[in-house]
Design a protein around this motif. Structure first.
Motif, PDB file in Angstrom:
ATOM      1  N   PHE A  42       0.870  -1.163   0.000  1.00 33.00           N
ATOM      2  CA  PHE A  42       0.000   0.000   0.000  1.00 33.00           C
ATOM      3  C   PHE A  42       0.912   1.219   0.000  1.00 33.00           C
ATOM      4  O   PHE A  42       1.564   1.500   1.009  1.00 33.00           O
ATOM      5  N   GLU A  43       1.002   1.903  -1.131  1.00 31.16           N
ATOM      6  CA  GLU A  43       1.868   3.076  -1.245  1.00 31.16           C
ATOM      7  C   GLU A  43       1.118   4.277  -0.682  1.00 31.16           C
ATOM      8  O   GLU A  43       0.206   4.797  -1.314  1.00 31.16           O
ATOM      9  N   VAL A  44       1.515   4.719   0.496  1.00 27.29           N
ATOM     10  CA  VAL A  44       0.779   5.745   1.223  1.00 27.29           C
ATOM     11  C   VAL A  44       1.160   7.153   0.773  1.00 27.29           C
ATOM     12  O   VAL A  44       0.300   7.970   0.459  1.00 27.29           O
ATOM     13  N   TRP A  45       2.482   7.457   0.699  1.00 33.27           N
ATOM     14  CA  TRP A  45       2.914   8.823   0.379  1.00 33.27           C
ATOM     15  C   TRP A  45       4.410   8.813   0.130  1.00 33.27           C
ATOM     16  O   TRP A  45       5.105   7.895   0.572  1.00 33.27           O
ATOM     17  N   HIS A  46       4.911   9.820  -0.549  1.00 34.73           N
ATOM     18  CA  HIS A  46       6.357  10.023  -0.635  1.00 34.73           C
ATOM     19  C   HIS A  46       6.655  11.509  -0.783  1.00 34.73           C
ATOM     20  O   HIS A  46       5.785  12.294  -1.168  1.00 34.73           O
ATOM     21  N   THR A  47       7.865  11.862  -0.403  1.00 34.50           N
ATOM     22  CA  THR A  47       8.348  13.221  -0.634  1.00 34.50           C
ATOM     23  C   THR A  47       9.499  13.122  -1.619  1.00 34.50           C
ATOM     24  O   THR A  47      10.205  12.117  -1.660  1.00 34.50           O
ATOM     25  N   ALA A  48       9.687  14.168  -2.392  1.00 31.14           N
ATOM     26  CA  ALA A  48      10.678  14.120  -3.463  1.00 31.14           C
ATOM     27  C   ALA A  48      11.963  14.869  -3.145  1.00 31.14           C
ATOM     28  O   ALA A  48      12.858  14.913  -3.983  1.00 31.14           O
ATOM     29  N   GLU A  49      12.046  15.452  -1.951  1.00 30.96           N
ATOM     30  CA  GLU A  49      13.240  16.220  -1.616  1.00 30.96           C
ATOM     31  C   GLU A  49      13.358  16.376  -0.105  1.00 30.96           C
ATOM     32  O   GLU A  49      12.404  16.176   0.626  1.00 30.96           O
ATOM     33  N   THR A  50      14.573  16.725   0.314  1.00 27.18           N
ATOM     34  CA  THR A  50      14.828  17.039   1.713  1.00 27.18           C
ATOM     35  C   THR A  50      15.568  18.365   1.749  1.00 27.18           C
ATOM     36  O   THR A  50      16.568  18.506   1.046  1.00 27.18           O
ATOM     37  N   PRO A  51      15.099  19.343   2.504  1.00 27.36           N
ATOM     38  CA  PRO A  51      13.860  19.269   3.285  1.00 27.36           C
ATOM     39  C   PRO A  51      12.648  19.186   2.360  1.00 27.36           C
ATOM     40  O   PRO A  51      12.680  19.685   1.232  1.00 27.36           O
ATOM     41  N   ALA A  52      11.598  18.530   2.868  1.00 33.01           N
ATOM     42  CA  ALA A  52      10.382  18.347   2.079  1.00 33.01           C
ATOM     43  C   ALA A  52       9.695  19.691   1.875  1.00 33.01           C
ATOM     44  O   ALA A  52       9.626  20.509   2.794  1.00 33.01           O
ATOM     45  N   LEU A  53       9.204  19.925   0.665  1.00 30.94           N
ATOM     46  CA  LEU A  53       8.464  21.140   0.360  1.00 30.94           C
ATOM     47  C   LEU A  53       7.058  20.995   0.937  1.00 30.94           C
ATOM     48  O   LEU A  53       6.338  20.055   0.602  1.00 30.94           O
ATOM     49  N   GLY A  82      15.188  10.082  -4.994  1.00 37.22           N
ATOM     50  CA  GLY A  82      16.471  10.609  -4.560  1.00 37.22           C
ATOM     51  C   GLY A  82      16.268  11.800  -3.636  1.00 37.22           C
ATOM     52  O   GLY A  82      15.479  12.686  -3.946  1.00 37.22           O
ATOM     53  N   ASN A  83      16.931  11.800  -2.489  1.00 38.11           N
ATOM     54  CA  ASN A  83      16.811  12.832  -1.461  1.00 38.11           C
ATOM     55  C   ASN A  83      15.413  12.914  -0.863  1.00 38.11           C
ATOM     56  O   ASN A  83      15.065  13.915  -0.244  1.00 38.11           O
ATOM     57  N   GLY A  84      14.598  11.869  -1.039  1.00 29.60           N
ATOM     58  CA  GLY A  84      13.228  11.898  -0.545  1.00 29.60           C
ATOM     59  C   GLY A  84      12.937  10.797   0.457  1.00 29.60           C
ATOM     60  O   GLY A  84      13.842  10.121   0.960  1.00 29.60           O
ATOM     61  N   THR A  85      11.656  10.633   0.725  1.00 27.85           N
ATOM     62  CA  THR A  85      11.181   9.616   1.660  1.00 27.85           C
ATOM     63  C   THR A  85       9.994   8.890   1.051  1.00 27.85           C
ATOM     64  O   THR A  85       9.395   9.352   0.079  1.00 27.85           O
ATOM     65  N   ARG A  86       9.653   7.763   1.628  1.00 25.63           N
ATOM     66  CA  ARG A  86       8.469   7.015   1.207  1.00 25.63           C
ATOM     67  C   ARG A  86       7.889   6.332   2.436  1.00 25.63           C
ATOM     68  O   ARG A  86       8.633   5.816   3.267  1.00 25.63           O
ATOM     69  N   ILE A  87       6.559   6.352   2.544  1.00 23.99           N
ATOM     70  CA  ILE A  87       5.896   5.562   3.569  1.00 23.99           C
ATOM     71  C   ILE A  87       4.958   4.595   2.876  1.00 23.99           C
ATOM     72  O   ILE A  87       4.250   4.965   1.928  1.00 23.99           O
ATOM     73  N   ARG A  88       5.026   3.352   3.320  1.00 25.01           N
ATOM     74  CA  ARG A  88       4.146   2.320   2.764  1.00 25.01           C
ATOM     75  C   ARG A  88       3.758   1.366   3.879  1.00 25.01           C
ATOM     76  O   ARG A  88       4.432   1.266   4.895  1.00 25.01           O
ATOM     77  N   VAL A  89       2.685   0.658   3.645  1.00 24.59           N
ATOM     78  CA  VAL A  89       2.271  -0.432   4.517  1.00 24.59           C
ATOM     79  C   VAL A  89       2.349  -1.687   3.672  1.00 24.59           C
ATOM     80  O   VAL A  89       1.954  -1.682   2.498  1.00 24.59           O
ATOM     81  N   ILE A  90       2.890  -2.748   4.253  1.00 19.37           N
ATOM     82  CA  ILE A  90       2.955  -4.033   3.546  1.00 19.37           C
ATOM     83  C   ILE A  90       2.262  -5.081   4.405  1.00 19.37           C
ATOM     84  O   ILE A  90       2.509  -5.174   5.606  1.00 19.37           O
ATOM     85  N   GLU A  91       1.400  -5.849   3.762  1.00 20.47           N
ATOM     86  CA  GLU A  91       0.782  -7.003   4.405  1.00 20.47           C
ATOM     87  C   GLU A  91       1.476  -8.248   3.886  1.00 20.47           C
ATOM     88  O   GLU A  91       1.448  -8.530   2.691  1.00 20.47           O
ATOM     89  N   PHE A  92       2.142  -8.956   4.810  1.00 21.09           N
ATOM     90  CA  PHE A  92       2.861 -10.186   4.478  1.00 21.09           C
ATOM     91  C   PHE A  92       1.999 -11.376   4.882  1.00 21.09           C
ATOM     92  O   PHE A  92       1.766 -11.594   6.068  1.00 21.09           O
ATOM     93  N   PRO A  93       1.533 -12.183   3.916  1.00 18.76           N
ATOM     94  CA  PRO A  93       0.812 -13.402   4.292  1.00 18.76           C
ATOM     95  C   PRO A  93       1.811 -14.425   4.827  1.00 18.76           C
ATOM     96  O   PRO A  93       3.025 -14.266   4.661  1.00 18.76           O
ATOM     97  N   PRO A  94       1.317 -15.472   5.469  1.00 14.42           N
ATOM     98  CA  PRO A  94       2.246 -16.515   5.915  1.00 14.42           C
ATOM     99  C   PRO A  94       3.054 -17.036   4.726  1.00 14.42           C
ATOM    100  O   PRO A  94       2.534 -17.196   3.622  1.00 14.42           O
ATOM    101  N   GLU A  95       4.341 -17.247   4.967  1.00 17.23           N
ATOM    102  CA  GLU A  95       5.233 -17.706   3.902  1.00 17.23           C
ATOM    103  C   GLU A  95       4.959 -19.172   3.604  1.00 17.23           C
ATOM    104  O   GLU A  95       4.931 -19.998   4.501  1.00 17.23           O
ATOM    105  N   GLY A  96       4.783 -19.475   2.323  1.00 20.46           N
ATOM    106  CA  GLY A  96       4.527 -20.847   1.913  1.00 20.46           C
ATOM    107  C   GLY A  96       5.729 -21.453   1.207  1.00 20.46           C
ATOM    108  O   GLY A  96       6.762 -20.812   1.003  1.00 20.46           O
ATOM    109  N   GLU A  97       5.557 -22.669   0.806  1.00 19.47           N
ATOM    110  CA  GLU A  97       6.619 -23.410   0.130  1.00 19.47           C
ATOM    111  C   GLU A  97       7.024 -22.743  -1.180  1.00 19.47           C
ATOM    112  O   GLU A  97       8.176 -22.806  -1.584  1.00 19.47           O
TER     113      GLU A  97
END
Length: 193
Positions: A44-55, A74-89
């Motif tokens: 789930f790609e929540v948000w990102h910033t493209a520079e630091t300091p963020a505009l 580059g020079n930015g940030t990203r926030i995401r949520v990941i749902e990992f199901p149980p690992e299978g074979e």
């Protein structure tokens, strides 16, 4: 795109014409992507910033990416949520080529470090500092030498290390990640082959 319902909301704030704080309405939805088909993680790609300091603007618009990109800008940030199901074979049987294809679908095949004898087939490394927070469930972080299991409420600070995530719990694990663009010091920079 995975049609799985979002079980959390993204709320973005900004400013009105009088400079007063408001909630920004009508932003496009987050990008959601299932990687590797059934049994793979959902990003789930929540948000990102493209520079630091963020505009900081009065009326921030949703980031302009329409696909999954593993690293932050580059020079930015990203926030995401990941749902990992149980690992299978099917995960444990991945080849190096399979792993490369999975990372390519995330926009960064060069992150894959999968090789014969690796502790996990989805080992990878990015030039980032990542803050990972387990929101629900548990997951094991696998490193070149060792591993640790994280439970709900645990926070990991991942400093550009070679790693993989293995959900051995039998239940879904949900994590939030904040990725910060970085650069490797000379002492740990990958060597060119």
């Amino acid at each position: 795109m995975n049609e799985q319902p979002n079980l959390f909301r993204r709320i973005v704030t900004g400013h009105d014409a009088d400079g007063k704080a408001i909630i920004i309405p009508n932003l496009p939805p987050m990008t959601t992507q299932l990687i590797g088909g059934p049994g793979g993680p959902t990003f789930f790609e929540v948000w990102h910033t493209a520079e630091t300091p963020a505009l900081i603007t009065a009326q921030p618009g949703a980031p302009d990416e329409d696909r999954l990109v593993l690293a932050p800008p580059g020079n930015g940030t990203r926030i995401r949520v990941i749902e990992f199901p149980p690992e299978g074979e099917e995960i444990r049987k991945l080849t190096g080529a399979d792993a490369l294809a999975k990372f390519k679908s995330m926009g960064n095949e060069s992150a894959s470090t999968s090789q014969a004898g690796a502790p996990h087939p989805l080992m990878h490394r990015t030039q980032t500092v990542d803050y990972g927070i387990v929101l629900e469930g548990e997951i094991t972080m696998v490193l070149d030498r060792g591993e640790t299991t994280l439970k709900a409420g645990d926070v990991i600070i991942q400093n550009g290390t070679n790693h993989a995530w293995a959900n051995r719990s039998g239940k879904l694990c949900r994590m939030a990640f904040v990725l910060i663009d970085g650069r490797f010091s000379q002492e740990i920079a990958p060597t060119k082959k």
